[in-house]
Each structure stands twice: as C-alpha cells, then as structure tokens.
Design a protein around this motif. Structure first.
Motif, PDB file in Angstrom:
ATOM      1  N   LYS A 186       0.347  -9.069  69.581  1.00  0.00           N
ATOM      2  CA  LYS A 186      -0.198  -8.725  68.268  1.00  0.00           C
ATOM      3  C   LYS A 186       0.952  -8.376  67.337  1.00  0.00           C
ATOM      4  CE  LYS A 186      -4.825  -7.101  69.585  1.00  0.00           C
ATOM      5  NZ  LYS A 186      -5.754  -5.932  69.580  1.00  0.00           N
ATOM      6  N   ASP A 187       0.776  -8.731  66.082  1.00  0.00           N
ATOM      7  CA  ASP A 187       1.829  -8.568  65.083  1.00  0.00           C
ATOM      8  C   ASP A 187       1.822  -7.144  64.533  1.00  0.00           C
ATOM      9  OD1 ASP A 187       3.787  -9.068  63.240  1.00  0.00           O
ATOM     10  OD2 ASP A 187       2.539 -10.297  61.917  1.00  0.00           O
ATOM     11  N   VAL A 188       2.279  -6.198  65.364  1.00  0.00           N
ATOM     12  CA  VAL A 188       2.300  -4.790  64.958  1.00  0.00           C
ATOM     13  C   VAL A 188       3.698  -4.427  64.470  1.00  0.00           C
ATOM     14  CG1 VAL A 188       0.466  -4.149  66.552  1.00  0.00           C
ATOM     15  CG2 VAL A 188       2.848  -3.977  67.301  1.00  0.00           C
ATOM     16  N   HIS A 189       3.764  -3.462  63.563  1.00  0.00           N
ATOM     17  CA  HIS A 189       5.050  -3.020  63.025  1.00  0.00           C
ATOM     18  C   HIS A 189       5.956  -2.522  64.153  1.00  0.00           C
ATOM     19  CE1 HIS A 189       7.878  -1.508  60.104  1.00  0.00           C
ATOM     20  NE2 HIS A 189       7.844  -0.315  60.646  1.00  0.00           N
ATOM     21  N   ASP A 237      23.696   7.142  64.851  1.00  0.00           N
ATOM     22  CA  ASP A 237      24.971   7.023  64.151  1.00  0.00           C
ATOM     23  C   ASP A 237      25.557   5.627  64.318  1.00  0.00           C
ATOM     24  OD1 ASP A 237      24.860   9.581  63.201  1.00  0.00           O
ATOM     25  OD2 ASP A 237      26.592  10.325  64.338  1.00  0.00           O
ATOM     26  N   MET A 238      25.377   5.039  65.474  1.00  0.00           N
ATOM     27  CA  MET A 238      25.896   3.697  65.711  1.00  0.00           C
ATOM     28  C   MET A 238      25.055   2.649  64.973  1.00  0.00           C
ATOM     29  SD  MET A 238      26.460   1.638  69.303  1.00  0.00           S
ATOM     30  CE  MET A 238      24.728   1.161  69.448  1.00  0.00           C
ATOM     31  N   THR A 239      23.736   2.803  64.996  1.00  0.00           N
ATOM     32  CA  THR A 239      22.834   1.844  64.356  1.00  0.00           C
ATOM     33  C   THR A 239      22.882   1.941  62.839  1.00  0.00           C
ATOM     34  OG1 THR A 239      21.341   2.007  66.255  1.00  0.00           O
ATOM     35  CG2 THR A 239      20.427   1.085  64.240  1.00  0.00           C
ATOM     36  N   GLY A 240      22.975   3.165  62.353  1.00  0.00           N
ATOM     37  CA  GLY A 240      22.940   3.416  60.908  1.00  0.00           C
ATOM     38  C   GLY A 240      21.642   4.102  60.538  1.00  0.00           C
ATOM     39  N   LEU A 241      21.737   5.333  60.085  1.00  0.00           N
ATOM     40  CA  LEU A 241      20.542   6.108  59.745  1.00  0.00           C
ATOM     41  C   LEU A 241      19.777   5.498  58.576  1.00  0.00           C
ATOM     42  CD1 LEU A 241      22.141   9.493  60.444  1.00  0.00           C
ATOM     43  CD2 LEU A 241      19.763   9.078  61.026  1.00  0.00           C
ATOM     44  N   ASP A 242      20.475   4.799  57.701  1.00  0.00           N
ATOM     45  CA  ASP A 242      19.787   4.144  56.589  1.00  0.00           C
ATOM     46  C   ASP A 242      18.861   3.040  57.074  1.00  0.00           C
ATOM     47  OD1 ASP A 242      22.149   2.874  57.422  1.00  0.00           O
ATOM     48  OD2 ASP A 242      22.332   1.759  55.551  1.00  0.00           O
ATOM     49  N   VAL A 243      19.302   2.303  58.091  1.00  0.00           N
ATOM     50  CA  VAL A 243      18.466   1.243  58.671  1.00  0.00           C
ATOM     51  C   VAL A 243      17.212   1.848  59.292  1.00  0.00           C
ATOM     52  CG1 VAL A 243      18.361  -0.591  60.407  1.00  0.00           C
ATOM     53  CG2 VAL A 243      20.472  -0.221  59.108  1.00  0.00           C
ATOM     54  N   THR A 244      17.415   2.875  60.093  1.00  0.00           N
ATOM     55  CA  THR A 244      16.296   3.568  60.743  1.00  0.00           C
ATOM     56  C   THR A 244      15.327   4.127  59.717  1.00  0.00           C
ATOM     57  OG1 THR A 244      17.751   4.171  62.576  1.00  0.00           O
ATOM     58  CG2 THR A 244      15.735   5.447  62.336  1.00  0.00           C
ATOM     59  N   TYR A 245      15.872   4.711  58.681  1.00  0.00           N
ATOM     60  CA  TYR A 245      15.064   5.323  57.616  1.00  0.00           C
ATOM     61  C   TYR A 245      14.179   4.280  56.937  1.00  0.00           C
ATOM     62  CZ  TYR A 245      14.115   7.726  53.158  1.00  0.00           C
ATOM     63  OH  TYR A 245      13.513   8.279  52.061  1.00  0.00           O
ATOM     64  N   HIS A 246      14.754   3.149  56.576  1.00  0.00           N
ATOM     65  CA  HIS A 246      13.993   2.134  55.837  1.00  0.00           C
ATOM     66  C   HIS A 246      12.926   1.469  56.703  1.00  0.00           C
ATOM     67  CE1 HIS A 246      16.187   2.620  52.176  1.00  0.00           C
ATOM     68  NE2 HIS A 246      17.352   2.343  52.747  1.00  0.00           N
ATOM     69  N   VAL A 247      13.192   1.318  57.997  1.00  0.00           N
ATOM     70  CA  VAL A 247      12.163   0.788  58.898  1.00  0.00           C
ATOM     71  C   VAL A 247      10.967   1.726  58.937  1.00  0.00           C
ATOM     72  CG1 VAL A 247      11.610   0.329  61.329  1.00  0.00           C
ATOM     73  CG2 VAL A 247      13.709  -0.584  60.332  1.00  0.00           C
ATOM     74  N   ARG A 248      11.223   3.031  58.959  1.00  0.00           N
ATOM     75  CA  ARG A 248      10.128   4.002  58.984  1.00  0.00           C
ATOM     76  C   ARG A 248       9.386   4.029  57.645  1.00  0.00           C
ATOM     77  NH1 ARG A 248      13.100   4.488  62.858  1.00  0.00           N
ATOM     78  NH2 ARG A 248      12.661   5.669  64.755  1.00  0.00           N
ATOM     79  N   LYS A 249      10.118   3.918  56.559  1.00  0.00           N
ATOM     80  CA  LYS A 249       9.484   3.859  55.243  1.00  0.00           C
ATOM     81  C   LYS A 249       8.549   2.653  55.158  1.00  0.00           C
ATOM     82  CE  LYS A 249      10.751   7.148  52.306  1.00  0.00           C
ATOM     83  NZ  LYS A 249       9.776   7.987  51.586  1.00  0.00           N
ATOM     84  N   ALA A 250       9.027   1.516  55.653  1.00  0.00           N
ATOM     85  CA  ALA A 250       8.228   0.292  55.593  1.00  0.00           C
ATOM     86  C   ALA A 250       6.959   0.404  56.425  1.00  0.00           C
ATOM     87  CB  ALA A 250       9.064  -0.895  56.074  1.00  0.00           C
ATOM     88  N   GLY A 251       7.020   1.184  57.504  1.00  0.00           N
ATOM     89  CA  GLY A 251       5.857   1.359  58.370  1.00  0.00           C
ATOM     90  C   GLY A 251       5.023   2.575  58.037  1.00  0.00           C
ATOM     91  N   ASP A 252       5.355   3.246  56.918  1.00  0.00           N
ATOM     92  CA  ASP A 252       4.622   4.442  56.482  1.00  0.00           C
ATOM     93  C   ASP A 252       4.597   5.500  57.586  1.00  0.00           C
ATOM     94  OD1 ASP A 252       3.293   5.915  54.551  1.00  0.00           O
ATOM     95  OD2 ASP A 252       1.302   5.267  55.209  1.00  0.00           O
ATOM     96  N   ILE A 253       5.741   5.694  58.237  1.00  0.00           N
ATOM     97  CA  ILE A 253       5.889   6.671  59.320  1.00  0.00           C
ATOM     98  C   ILE A 253       6.533   7.929  58.747  1.00  0.00           C
ATOM     99  CG2 ILE A 253       7.025   7.126  61.536  1.00  0.00           C
ATOM    100  CD1 ILE A 253       7.014   4.014  61.910  1.00  0.00           C
ATOM    101  N   GLU A 254       5.960   9.079  59.060  1.00  0.00           N
ATOM    102  CA  GLU A 254       6.508  10.342  58.550  1.00  0.00           C
ATOM    103  C   GLU A 254       7.934  10.522  59.056  1.00  0.00           C
ATOM    104  OE1 GLU A 254       5.256  15.065  58.140  1.00  0.00           O
ATOM    105  OE2 GLU A 254       4.238  13.792  59.618  1.00  0.00           O
ATOM    106  N   ILE A 255       8.818  10.871  58.144  1.00  0.00           N
ATOM    107  CA  ILE A 255      10.241  10.955  58.468  1.00  0.00           C
ATOM    108  C   ILE A 255      10.661  12.416  58.618  1.00  0.00           C
ATOM    109  CG2 ILE A 255      12.566  10.456  57.620  1.00  0.00           C
ATOM    110  CD1 ILE A 255      11.318   8.024  56.165  1.00  0.00           C
ATOM    111  N   PRO A 256      11.315  12.763  59.720  1.00  0.00           N
ATOM    112  CA  PRO A 256      11.756  14.149  59.926  1.00  0.00           C
ATOM    113  C   PRO A 256      12.725  14.595  58.835  1.00  0.00           C
ATOM    114  CG  PRO A 256      11.914  12.873  61.966  1.00  0.00           C
ATOM    115  CD  PRO A 256      11.651  11.899  60.867  1.00  0.00           C
ATOM    116  N   PRO A 257      12.658  15.868  58.438  1.00  0.00           N
ATOM    117  CA  PRO A 257      13.551  16.375  57.378  1.00  0.00           C
ATOM    118  C   PRO A 257      15.032  16.142  57.655  1.00  0.00           C
ATOM    119  CG  PRO A 257      11.805  17.956  57.824  1.00  0.00           C
ATOM    120  CD  PRO A 257      11.673  16.874  58.862  1.00  0.00           C
ATOM    121  N   LEU A 258      15.462  16.271  58.904  1.00  0.00           N
ATOM    122  CA  LEU A 258      16.871  16.051  59.231  1.00  0.00           C
ATOM    123  C   LEU A 258      17.312  14.642  58.849  1.00  0.00           C
ATOM    124  CD1 LEU A 258      19.532  16.959  60.618  1.00  0.00           C
ATOM    125  CD2 LEU A 258      18.567  16.052  62.759  1.00  0.00           C
ATOM    126  N   MET A 259      16.475  13.650  59.154  1.00  0.00           N
ATOM    127  CA  MET A 259      16.796  12.268  58.829  1.00  0.00           C
ATOM    128  C   MET A 259      16.824  12.065  57.314  1.00  0.00           C
ATOM    129  SD  MET A 259      14.944   8.790  60.255  1.00  0.00           S
ATOM    130  CE  MET A 259      15.112   9.305  61.977  1.00  0.00           C
TER     131      MET A 259
END
Length: 390
Positions: A186-189, A237-259
């Motif tokens: 199934k085409d899930v985020h 840190d290796m992957t890039g926090l900006d990449v991780t952040y934008h993937v969560r934004k795109a999936g409407d996932i609540e983002i921890p304050p630290l991130m």
C-alpha cells in the motif's frame, strides 16, 4: 523469467542514486542508458561509475573487467530517445513531487507500451506520481537505498493502481540485479523502512525534549546495550535534520521541540558543522558506553514494534518484509517483529499502555493488530506464536 521480458534498462538521473542504480544494473549484465538534462552532468555520472568499478576491481569484487561493464552503459540527454526501447525505466531525479510528475508526464508520451515505469523515491506517493500518466497500472516504486552498490535492500511499492504483474516483474528484476526486494503493498507515507525508523528517532527526541534523558545517554544505550549501528541522534546528524524535518512535515507528523529547535537554528548535523553534536569545535558523537547505563531501551523498542504492527495490521507488509527491511535497510540488530516476539508482546503492550496513560499522546496508543495478537494468546516465541509461528 525476468530476462525474457526485460533487456534494456533506462535510468533517468545521473546523481548519486542514478549512477549507482546504473552501475548495479550494468554489473548484473543489463544494457543501461543513463540520461540527464545536460551532457556534462551525465558524463560526470558516467565517470563516477568508472571510479566506483575500479575501486571494486581493486578489491577483487568484480566478475568482469571494468571495461566490459562500462561497455554496457550508454549516456543520453534526450529523454524520448533514451526511453524509446526501454523495458524498464527507473526515475532517479531529486525528491520533489512536481519534478517527478513532470518526468512521468513526459515518460508517458515516449516510453514503449508495456514498459515498467519505476520511481526511486523514499517517501513520495507512487499514486500521485502515476496520476499524471495514462497508464498508472505500469507505475511502481523502486526505493533503492544509498549507496545502491553497497545496500542490499530495495522496496517495491504499489501505487493505488499498480498492476500485480508490474510489481512482480519489478520484484524479479530487483532479485536479478542481486538485491533483496520487499513488497510495500500500500502506498503509505514513508513506506516500510522509514515507518520503522520513525519511532527510533522521534521517541528519542521527545524524551530529550522532556528532559527525561540526554542525547549521549540514549545514543550510548541504543548502540552498546541494544546493538544498533548508530544512536538516533548520531544517525540524524549524518542524515541531516532538515531532511528528517521535512519528511515529517510532509506527513503531518508532530515534530518534537528539540528537532524544531535544531532546524530553526540551521544546525542540521555534519553538513553544517553542528547538529546534536559539534563537528567544528568538537569531536562529533563523543558518547561512551557507560553513558547509557540505567537507560531503559524498551520504551523506544516498543514504539518500533508498534509501528511494525501498524504496517502488518493495515496490510502494508508482512512481518518478514518488515524485519528484512529493518535489518538490511537500517542495520537493526534484529527485525522489530522478531524482537517483539522474543521480548513478549504482552510486555510490549503493557509498555505502550503505560506510556499512553502517562502522556495521553495518540502516538502511544497500541495498534489494534498488537492488541489482537495478545488477546488471541499469540504473545510471542514463548507462547508458540506471535508475529510469527514457532
């Protein structure tokens, strides 16, 4: 069987993923056309393949000479010409929906009838990509992991209208080039692997945001106690926090304050010199084994098992596919389903229920499939059945 219907491969994009996929297919004996928008860009990708093959040859890891493999690779700039005779086209352009849709819109006009049209994406909707074509049944996701030459796993992802025949031919092709495919039905985020990775990262960030643990404490415990190849903060840190952040934004996932804080301050990790650790004036990940003493790793692991239960309960993937993905795609010490069965699913359920009662957050709610397994007495290896039969 796959050799009977796939002879010519075209890869669209000659960046790190594009030239890596081209190299893998050529090493497996396929004729490959690698296309990019400008001749100097595609030639750079071509030379990167030669460099990589020469490294493999120096390590005695090739069955043929570098020149023999390179002779199977052609380069192109014109998209129409590059795909006209292709039996499978693998798009590997940057991870932007509009860009991928533009490519598939053009592909629809030029690719031969019956060709497999595959997108190499880590999270974008295959259904949305296929929607710009008149042949969505021929469109499938092929998520190669970086770098493709080294990473064994490939996710084979169904869009809403992907035909079984298309997915099966793609799966067989992946096997034929020496990789291990898993179906994402199934085409899930975030598909399978990144859904499993999510809690490993997110719960760790929530705990530090709430002052319940430190970054070094969690990284040390997950690596030295549990055997993960990297701690969650070191990995981000290796992957890039900006990449991780934008993937969560795109999936409407609540983002921890630290991130949120790290991204707002543009502390993305290694590439900016600072993230969770300091790479300019410090030594980077400087945690030691003793830093993790006393940390309870089960909280994070229970969340990962719950994510696996969601995937299985929603018919996205099988337990074996989830475990294979976690081990080969992420380097986890064991798959989350195996871990859950060995720990005892009743223990996993109790942990989640305790977290849900304490915090009230929806993400701690145990998945219905996990509850169903425990209610049926399928609590894991000791009971003779859990995610698996024993």
């Amino acid at each position: 069987m796959v050799r009977e219907n796939i002879h010519q491969v075209t890869v669209l994009g000659s960046g790190s993923m594009g030239h890596g996929i081209t190299e893998v297919a050529a090493m497996a004996g396929y004729d490959v056309t690698m296309r990019d928008i400008e001749s100097d860009i595609v030639e750079e990708g071509y030379e990167n393949i030669r460099w990589s093959l020469e490294k493999l040859a120096d390590s005695d890891r090739l069955d043929e000479s570098v020149d023999e493999i390179m002779a199977r690779i052609e380069t192109a700039v014109d998209l129409g010409e590059s795909v006209a005779d292709a039996d499978i086209v693998i798009e590997a352009v940057p991870e932007e929906m509009a860009l991928k849709q533009d490519v598939f819109d053009e592909l629809d006009d030029h690719a031969s009838e019956g060709a497999i049209l595959a997108s190499n994406t880590s999270s974008l909707s295959i259904t949305d990509i296929a929607s710009v074509t008149d042949r969505p049944a021929d469109v499938v996701g092929l998520h190669f992991f970086n770098p493709p030459v080294k990473m064994e796993l490939v996710e084979v992802i169904y869009g809403a209208e992907t035909a079984d025949e298309t997915a099966e031919r793609a799966y067989e092709f992946v096997e034929d080039i020496g990789k291990t495919p898993i179906y994402v039905r199934k085409d899930v985020h975030r598909f399978v692997v990144n859904n499993v990775l999510g809690p490993f990262v997110d719960e760790s960030h929530w705990m530090v945001s709430r002052d319940e643990a430190s970054i070094r404490e969690i990284d040390a415990a997950m690596v030295h106690q549990r055997g993960y190849p990297m701690g969650p903060f070191e990995l981000m840190d290796m992957t890039g926090l900006d990449v991780t952040y934008h993937v969560r934004k795109a999936g409407d996932i609540e983002i921890p304050p630290l991130m949120e804080q790290r991204v707002e301050n543009e502390n993305y990790g290694r590439k900016t010199g600072k993230g969770h650790y300091d790479y300019e004036n410090g030594d980077g990940p400087d945690y030691e084994e003793g830093d993790g003493e006393g940390f309870e790793t089960l909280r994070i692991d229970a969340m990962i098992v719950n994510a696996a239960a969601w995937l299985i309960g929603n018919d996205v993937a099988t337990a074996d596919a989830v475990d294979t993905g976690a081990k080969l795609g992420l380097g986890f010490p064991e798959g989350p389903c195996t871990f859950g069965d060995e720990t005892g699913l009743e223990t996993i359920l109790e942990t989640l229920e305790g977290l849900h009662e304490e915090y009230g957050d929806e993400r701690y709610e145990p998945e219905p499939y996990l509850r169903e397994l425990v209610a049926d007495g399928r609590t894991g290896k000791a009971a003779g059945a859990g995610f698996y039969e024993y």
